[in-house]
Scaffold this motif. Structure first.
Motif, mmCIF file in Angstrom:
data_model
loop_
_atom_site.group_PDB
_atom_site.id
_atom_site.type_symbol
_atom_site.label_atom_id
_atom_site.label_comp_id
_atom_site.label_asym_id
_atom_site.label_seq_id
_atom_site.Cartn_x
_atom_site.Cartn_y
_atom_site.Cartn_z
ATOM 1 N N PRO A 115 0.785 -1.250 0.000
ATOM 2 C CA PRO A 115 0.000 0.000 0.000
ATOM 3 C C PRO A 115 0.810 1.289 0.000
ATOM 4 N N SER A 116 1.964 1.299 0.649
ATOM 5 C CA SER A 116 2.690 2.555 0.870
ATOM 6 C C SER A 116 3.024 3.333 -0.410
ATOM 7 N N PRO A 117 3.581 2.695 -1.465
ATOM 8 C CA PRO A 117 3.910 3.465 -2.679
ATOM 9 C C PRO A 117 2.667 4.075 -3.338
ATOM 10 N N ILE A 118 1.536 3.372 -3.254
ATOM 11 C CA ILE A 118 0.300 3.885 -3.855
ATOM 12 C C ILE A 118 -0.189 5.089 -3.052
ATOM 13 N N GLU A 119 -0.095 4.989 -1.737
ATOM 14 C CA GLU A 119 -0.510 6.099 -0.865
ATOM 15 C C GLU A 119 0.307 7.351 -1.134
ATOM 16 N N LEU A 120 1.588 7.172 -1.376
ATOM 17 C CA LEU A 120 2.446 8.324 -1.679
ATOM 18 C C LEU A 120 1.990 9.023 -2.958
ATOM 19 N N LYS A 121 1.597 8.243 -3.952
ATOM 20 C CA LYS A 121 1.140 8.830 -5.230
ATOM 21 C C LYS A 121 -0.157 9.614 -5.022
ATOM 22 N N LEU A 122 -1.077 9.063 -4.248
ATOM 23 C CA LEU A 122 -2.340 9.758 -3.993
ATOM 24 C C LEU A 122 -2.147 11.031 -3.178
ATOM 25 N N SER A 123 -1.148 11.019 -2.307
ATOM 26 C CA SER A 123 -0.902 12.160 -1.414
ATOM 27 C C SER A 123 -0.505 13.423 -2.161
ATOM 28 N N ALA A 124 -0.196 13.298 -3.446
ATOM 29 C CA ALA A 124 0.146 14.485 -4.237
ATOM 30 C C ALA A 124 -1.054 15.419 -4.374
ATOM 31 N N ASN A 125 -2.264 14.873 -4.217
ATOM 32 C CA ASN A 125 -3.476 15.699 -4.267
ATOM 33 C C ASN A 125 -3.587 16.481 -2.957
ATOM 34 N N LYS A 126 -3.547 17.793 -3.039
ATOM 35 C CA LYS A 126 -3.526 18.642 -1.837
ATOM 36 C C LYS A 126 -4.855 18.653 -1.095
ATOM 37 N N ASN A 127 -5.872 18.050 -1.675
ATOM 38 C CA ASN A 127 -7.156 17.946 -0.979
ATOM 39 C C ASN A 127 -7.190 16.755 -0.024
ATOM 40 N N ILE A 128 -6.149 15.917 -0.114
ATOM 41 C CA ILE A 128 -6.082 14.718 0.723
ATOM 42 C C ILE A 128 -5.110 14.957 1.874
ATOM 43 N N GLU A 129 -5.580 14.728 3.093
ATOM 44 C CA GLU A 129 -4.746 14.878 4.285
ATOM 45 C C GLU A 129 -4.130 13.539 4.700
ATOM 46 N N GLN A 130 -4.971 12.478 4.696
ATOM 47 C CA GLN A 130 -4.521 11.152 5.108
ATOM 48 C C GLN A 130 -5.091 10.116 4.146
ATOM 49 N N VAL A 131 -4.320 9.043 3.937
ATOM 50 C CA VAL A 131 -4.784 8.010 3.010
ATOM 51 C C VAL A 131 -4.327 6.638 3.483
ATOM 52 N N CYS A 132 -5.200 5.658 3.293
ATOM 53 C CA CYS A 132 -4.869 4.273 3.644
ATOM 54 C C CYS A 132 -5.435 3.361 2.555
ATOM 55 N N ILE A 133 -4.559 2.662 1.864
ATOM 56 C CA ILE A 133 -4.968 1.720 0.817
ATOM 57 C C ILE A 133 -5.291 0.380 1.462
ATOM 58 N N VAL A 134 -6.487 -0.133 1.163
ATOM 59 C CA VAL A 134 -6.918 -1.422 1.716
ATOM 60 C C VAL A 134 -7.464 -2.285 0.581
ATOM 61 N N GLY A 135 -7.693 -3.575 0.856
ATOM 62 C CA GLY A 135 -8.229 -4.423 -0.205
ATOM 63 C C GLY A 135 -8.322 -5.893 0.128
ATOM 64 N N THR A 136 -8.228 -6.212 1.397
ATOM 65 C CA THR A 136 -8.336 -7.614 1.799
ATOM 66 C C THR A 136 -9.725 -8.151 1.448
ATOM 67 N N GLU A 137 -9.747 -9.279 0.720
ATOM 68 C CA GLU A 137 -10.973 -10.004 0.379
ATOM 69 C C GLU A 137 -11.885 -9.276 -0.606
ATOM 70 N N ILE A 138 -11.359 -8.290 -1.323
ATOM 71 C CA ILE A 138 -12.071 -7.710 -2.467
ATOM 72 C C ILE A 138 -11.137 -7.766 -3.673
ATOM 73 N N PRO A 139 -11.675 -7.727 -4.910
ATOM 74 C CA PRO A 139 -10.849 -7.964 -6.100
ATOM 75 C C PRO A 139 -9.740 -6.936 -6.338
ATOM 76 N N GLN A 140 -10.016 -5.660 -6.063
ATOM 77 C CA GLN A 140 -9.046 -4.585 -6.305
ATOM 78 C C GLN A 140 -8.938 -3.685 -5.075
ATOM 79 N N PRO A 141 -7.812 -2.992 -4.887
ATOM 80 C CA PRO A 141 -7.671 -2.080 -3.748
ATOM 81 C C PRO A 141 -8.641 -0.901 -3.830
#
Length: 540
Positions: free
Chosen positions: A422-448
């Motif tokens: 999850p960490s590298p994906i979270e870093l990419k999303l964090s470039a959006n200044k409207n986002i303060e915190q982000v957590c990528i999840v996906g256990t038991e679903i097809p895609q994150p």
């Protein structure tokens, strides 16, 4: 080193602290008098040799004084985070066999108090007095310890309980040699000399303890403190330190504060005009309190490359660093003249690093922890054949620059059987200044899917503008990801993840397990939604 500065710089200010908005200073000589008196008082208690003595307080001058007094009196410190629950406080005090505790600057001590075992005696600091014997009263008529006590290198100096992103804290044991090795080599490598420091991250954490407390002692520097969250910006601006350590969330807050006063388009125009650009940069640097900063560090969690470049455009050069409690905060740093954005720098002198077959980062040097207190099994799992298994996944380039690609234990498996870091994906999303915190999840679903908390800027946007911004981010980020990593949708959660609601560690890292427990029940419903951006009004 304390004895050296006591003699050579006795009348110079060592510790400076605002109390009710009035700055109080202690010179090296004054600090050492307090330390010698308190050490003598502790010795008069006739505690068993090398007893455990805890420190429960936010950062303040007496935190450092009490730590030094514990060292001088022949005992072992147990620094505690100032926002522990009564339950965790009780567990640590019992596990560590603490005999005495310093209680100081705290926001809600009444909620913690029930966690203190009845056989633990307490001493309270001046200015923040709880209902215990007061520091000043106890040492008033005490004759100061005259001896310049030198503890053996192999004696235990401290047991640091980790903040625990995954379960109960573990007690990391360090001896005096570890502190000496890490601080001496880091101070010489950076190099640091007669620096001024600003202390606000918990001193109970290894980074603040080594950089601020030990760093100031080894280089003969000055430490200024923040009084509160409300006065943080004002205190930092007043102090203008030459060394500053931030965490990603602090840098994001700084950025938001600047953009609230000076929107990005206007800032871009001003920075494009040569003479104006220089004035604007100096004004922003001084306003933040970083006009004199020669070493500006970030750590504890990955800092988005876009954020580092943004501050670079303002003349603020942020140096990423990487280390952990178990290696005495001695591993990697970005030297100011040799920065590669996206990496956490190169290994410090006398520090060996390699990757396991699973790309787990392994560290080896002479100051690794002595082990986890009373936990030989976890110690043997973590240190094998002299190598510390960090639990972090990484890459090392041909020049020795280390890039953190995730946590080995954070990697999850989707219902398709694919593994996602999850960490590298979270870093990419964090470039959006409207986002303060982000957590990528996906256990038991097809895609994150991405759980996000909005920044102040994001909260001010209309729903339509926000949806447009987040959808655009998905369109930018997803093509850069492997097929099984592509984000299915973004879930905007209402409640912020904080230290107080136990979703952030004291060093502001997200607690994935705790976040998963709250939201996991909704994953399938969110995944089946036809919307790319889902708004979830949760109440934590």
């Amino acid at each position: 080193m304390m004895y050296k500065w006591e003699e050579e710089k006795g009348n110079e200010v060592f510790l400076s602290q605002p109390i009710n908005s009035i700055w109080h200073d202690w010179t090296w000589e004054e600090v050492m008098l307090e330390v010698r008196k308190m050490a003598a008082y502790i010795k008069s208690l006739n505690l068993e040799k090398k007893s455990k003595i805890a420190i429960l307080s936010k950062n303040c001058a007496h935190w450092i004084m009490s730590d030094l007094a514990i060292m001088m009196s022949g005992h072992i410190s147990v620094p505690l985070y100032p926002n522990l629950s009564a339950k965790i406080l009780n567990k640590i005090l019992i596990h560590s066999e603490t005999k005495l505790m310093f209680v100081g600057k705290l926001d809600d001590f009444e909620k913690m108090k029930s966690g203190i075992p009845s056989d633990v005696n307490c001493v309270t600091y001046p200015f923040y007095s709880q209902n215990y014997p007061k520091w000043n009263d106890l040492i008033r008529d005490v004759f100061p310890l005259q001896e310049n006590v030198i503890r053996d290198d192999n004696e235990l100096v401290t047991i640091i309980y980790t903040s625990g992103t995954t379960g109960d804290p573990k007690g990391v044991m360090h001896k005096f040699y570890n502190f000496s090795f890490a601080t001496t080599n880091a101070v010489n490598a950076l190099p640091l000399k007669d620096e001024s420091f600003f202390s606000y991250l918990p001193l109970s954490h290894i980074a603040e303890r080594l950089l601020i407390e030990m760093g100031s002692i080894y280089c003969g520097g000055k430490v200024s403190f923040a009084e509160s969250l409300d006065t943080f910006a004002q205190n930092l601006s007043y102090s203008q330190p030459s060394v500053f350590l931030g965490v990603p969330r602090i840098w994001t807050k700084f950025q938001q504060g600047i953009l609230a006063k000076l929107p990005q388009k206007k800032l871009n125009i001003l920075l494009s005009i040569p003479i104006i650009s220089s004035l604007i940069k100096k004004k922003i640097q001084k306003g933040l309190g970083l006009s004199k900063a020669r070493n500006v560090f970030t750590g504890a969690a990955p800092t988005p490359a876009a954020l580092i470049r943004w501050f670079e455009s303002l003349g603020i050069i942020i140096q990423e660093a990487y280390a952990m409690t178990e290696n005495t905060c001695y591993s990697h740093v970005s030297f100011r003249e040799k920065i590669k954005i996206g990496s956490v720098g190169q290994a410090l002198p006398l520090c060996d690093v390699k990757l396991s077959e699973q790309n787990e980062i392994m560290i080896k040097h002479d100051a690794l922890m002595d082990g986890y207190y009373k936990d030989e099994e976890k110690t043997n799992d973590t240190i094998q054949n002299g190598w510390l298994y960090t639990g972090d996944e990484g890459e090392i380039d041909s020049e020795g620059f280390l890039k953190i690609t995730g946590r080995v234990k954070d990697i999850f498996k989707t219902s398709k059987g694919k593994y996602v870091a999850p960490s590298p994906i979270e870093l990419k999303l964090s470039a959006n200044k409207n986002i303060e915190q982000v957590c990528i999840v996906g256990t038991e679903i097809p895609q994150p899917i991405a759980l996000v908390v909005l920044s102040d800027r994001g909260r001010e946007k209309t729903k339509e503008d926000l949806i447009s911004s987040l959808e655009k981010t998905l369109e930018v980020v997803n093509p850069k990801l492997e097929k099984h990593e592509k984000i299915h949708n973004i879930i905007v959660v209402k409640e912020e993840w904080t230290i107080e609601n136990n979703l952030l560690t004291p060093t502001m890292k997200i607690k994935r397990n705790a976040i998963e427990k709250i939201y996991r029940i909704n994953y399938e419903e969110w995944y089946d939604s036809s919307k790319r951006i889902v708004f979830f009004r949760n109440n934590l």
